[in-house]
Each structure stands twice: as structure tokens, then as C-alpha cells.
Design an enzyme around this catalytic site. Structure first.
Site, PDB file in Angstrom:
ATOM      1  CB  CYS A   1      -0.917  -0.021   1.223  1.00  0.00           C
ATOM      2  SG  CYS A   1      -1.904   1.469   1.363  1.00  0.00           S
TER       3      CYS A   1
ATOM      4  CB  CYS B   1      -0.616   2.512   4.021  1.00  0.00           C
ATOM      5  SG  CYS B   1      -2.116   1.900   3.292  1.00  0.00           S
ATOM      6  CG  ASP B   2       3.162   1.045   4.415  1.00  0.00           C
ATOM      7  OD1 ASP B   2       2.684   1.511   5.460  1.00  0.00           O
ATOM      8  OD2 ASP B   2       2.965  -0.113   4.033  1.00  0.00           O
TER       9      ASP B   2
END
Ligand code: NAP
Length: 296
Positions: A127, A130-131
Site C-alpha cells: 500500500c 499507507c507506507d
């Protein structure tokens, strides 16, 4: 006894909940991780009719709040089995519904390489939104040739110092619009006709080994690898009550009925032509409406 038990709090499941709650039905939603499903990772949604642009997080949160404001009940438990009598068994308890809607969506496909599991959170991610921030000014690679990989490459190119976009073929599956934008970026390098064959490092991921279609091998040093090679369903636990196709999607004809009366499927988990937000919420509303009629 619940009127409708909904498994999955992504767009399909939450839409089913919204329709059922507005019809005064007693519902219970099960979610194994977080509300929102896959769409929560989309940096920007631009193809939802009537909304020109919204982040996946905002869309999912608005829908979740809509359900919570109608007193929709969500339990964060993992469903491990559905009985034919519509008893739903989770990792914690047993619950009985008059109807069950399976809206479990799909999960990120793995490369299935040795070390992949070990490096999750230590250089390997599924992701980018997200990261991505963990890799500020570092070197990353993205694997995949669909819209997710292309969107991820664009997103990451503004955060990291260098992006390798690795795809197993010459042609991309993703939209030309994204590809045109990617080609304008000077910190993106395309590596085509190549597969990742090993993930190397000690504690953290340090490099990947690639093999091209002519069997040439090369190693590139990277700090992070974003794997964006599509999704897979996770319906095996329901195989006693639904029929699955060869890829594991639930067969539901051209609608939301499964082979058992009172058990329905909505969203990406079922066999369908187009897995998108629009079709997920469409399924969710249809499954709930049919379930409500059949309960009544
Ligand atoms: P996808 O379209 O299924 O693409 C998966 C990509 O990964 C393909 O290029 C495929 O290669 C490659 N791949 C699959 N297995 C592989 C393996 N084992 N090793 C190496 N490469 C592998 O998946 P997606 O990009 O996640 O998109 C899913 C759906 O969401 C699509 O319908 C997409 O259009 C949609 N989506 C839309 C948006 C948007 O509209 N903004 C954003 C993201 C996603 P091949 O091409 O060779 O098969």
C-alpha cells in the site's frame, strides 16, 4: 437474532448496511481489520458519478459515519464459517441471522517469494498511500502494470528520490493517462519484461534480483518494494455454502444470489465483469434490498 449479518465493512458491505438500516432492519457487520476495504488506499477517486474528486479515505469514512449515525453495529471479528442455517461463526462467538451478505472483497496478491512475509514492514509493502512516507528521499521499486501500480508510481515519485517501475510485460494494463504522466517524471525508470525473482537483505530489504524474458539477471539496490500485482478473493472459508469459480470468486449468476437462499454476495468477492467502487455499492444496495424483501 439479527435480520441481516453483513461480512465485510468495505463499500459493498457498508452500502448493504445503509440500505438495511434505513429499512429498520437489525443488522450486524463483521470486519476483520479496518472499515473501508481496498478503496481506503486509493489516493484519489475521480470516476464515481457525481463526485469529481475525493480521497478513498474520505469516501470510506463518510460511508462508515453514515452507517454509524444510523446506529449500525460493527464487530471487529474474523468470520471463520457460515452454517447453512445462517449461523455465522467468528474467531470469538456464534451469531444467528435471517440473512447473510458476504462482502469480503479481495486481498492483495503476493509474489510468493521466499522472504516476502519476513520483509513486510521491513521494506515490503502492498500500500503506497499507507507506507510511502516511510521512504522519503529513498529509492523504491513498484511491481505491477495495472492502474494501482501506475497510480502508486506517480504518488511515490513526489516523495522518494527514485522509483523503478517493474512490469513483467512490455504493455501496461493500466490507463494511458497515467502512463503519459509517468513518462514526464525524471525520477521514474521503467524496467519492462522482467520479473522479481528474489528479495535480498538481512534484517531489512536491501535489494531485489530481476530476471528478464531473455533470462538475463540483474540486482538493484532499493530501500522499499511496493507490490501492486492485483488482488485475490478470500472466500475459501465459505465454500460449504457458496460455489466458487477456479479463481476463488463466488458464483452468483448475474446478480447477488448464491446457491443457498438467504445467503447473498456483494462486491469484489463475486464473479463479475467490473470490480470498481460503483459496482460494489450497486451490489451492496441490491443485496440488501433483496434480503429485506425475502425476510419480510
Ligand atoms: P490489475 O489491473 O489486475 O493489474 C495487476 C498487474 O499485476 C498486471 O499488470 C499484471 O500483469 C501484474 N501481475 C499479476 N500477477 C503478477 C505476478 N505474479 N508477477 C508480476 N506481475 C503480476 O490490478 P490493479 O492494478 O490492482 O487494479 C485492480 C482494479 O482496480 C482494476 O480494474 C483497476 O483498473 C482498478 N483501479 C482503478 C483505479 C482508478 O481508476 N483510479 C486505481 C487503481 C485500481 P499482466 O498485465 O501481465 O497480467
Amino acid at each position: 437474532m439479527y435480520d441481516i449479518i453483513i461480512i465485510g465493512a468495505g463499500p459493498a458491505g457498508l452500502t448493504s448496511a445503509l440500505y438495511a438500516l434505513r429499512a429498520n432492519k437489525k443488522i450486524l457487520i463483521f470486519e476483520a481489520k479496518n472499515y473501508g476495504g481496498q478503496i481506503i488506499n486509493a489516493s484519489n477517486i475521480e470516476n464515481y458519478p457525481g463526485i469529481s474528486s475525493i480521497s478513498g479515505f474520505d469516501f470510506a469514512t463518510n460511508l462508515y459515519n453514515q452507517v454509524k449515525n444510523l446506529n449500525g453495529e460493527i464487530k471487529y471479528e474474523t468470520v471463520i464459517r457460515i452454517e447453512e442455517d445462517k449461523t455465522v461463526i467468528t474467531n470469538k462467538d456464534k451469531y444467528k441471522g435471517k440473512a447473510v451478505i458476504i462482502a469480503t472483497g479481495v486481498t492483495s496478491r503476493k509474489l510468493n517469494l521466499p522472504n516476502e512475509e519476513k520483509f513486510i514492514g521491513k521494506g515490503v509493502s502492498y500500500c503506497a498511500t499507507c507506507d510511502g512516507n516511510f521512504f522519503k528521499n529513498k529509492i523504491v521499486a513498484i511491481n505491477g502494470g495495472g492502474n494501482t501500480a501506475l497510480e502508486d508510481a506517480l504518488y511515490l515519485s513526489s516523495i522518494v528520490s527514485k522509483v523503478y517501475l517493474i512490469h513483467r510485460r512490455e504493455e501496461f494494463r493500466g490507463d494511458a493517462k497515467y502512463l503519459d504522466e509517468l513518462k514526464k517524471k525524471d525520477n521514474i525508470e521503467f524496467i519492462l519484461n522482467s520479473n522479481i525473482v528474489s528479495l535480498n537483505g538481512d534484517e531489512n530489504l536491501e535489494s531485489i534480483t530481476l530476471e528478464d524474458i531473455n533470462n538475463n539477471i540483474k540486482e538493484i539496490k532499493i530501500d522499499g518494494l511496493f507490490i501492486a500485482i492485483g488482488q485475490e478473493p478470500k472466500n475459501a472459508v465459505f465454500s460449504n455454502v457458496v460455489e466458487l469459480d477456479s479463481k476463488g470468486y463466488i458464483i452468483s449468476g448475474d446478480g447477488v444470489h448464491t446457491k443457498l437462499p438467504g445467503i447473498y454476495v456483494a462486491g469484489d468477492a463475486r464473479v463479475k465483469i467490473l470490480r470498481q467502487l460503483t459496482t460494489a455499492v450497486s451490489d451492496g444496495s441490491i443485496a440488501a434490498t433483496i434480503a429485506i424483501k425475502e425476510i419480510n
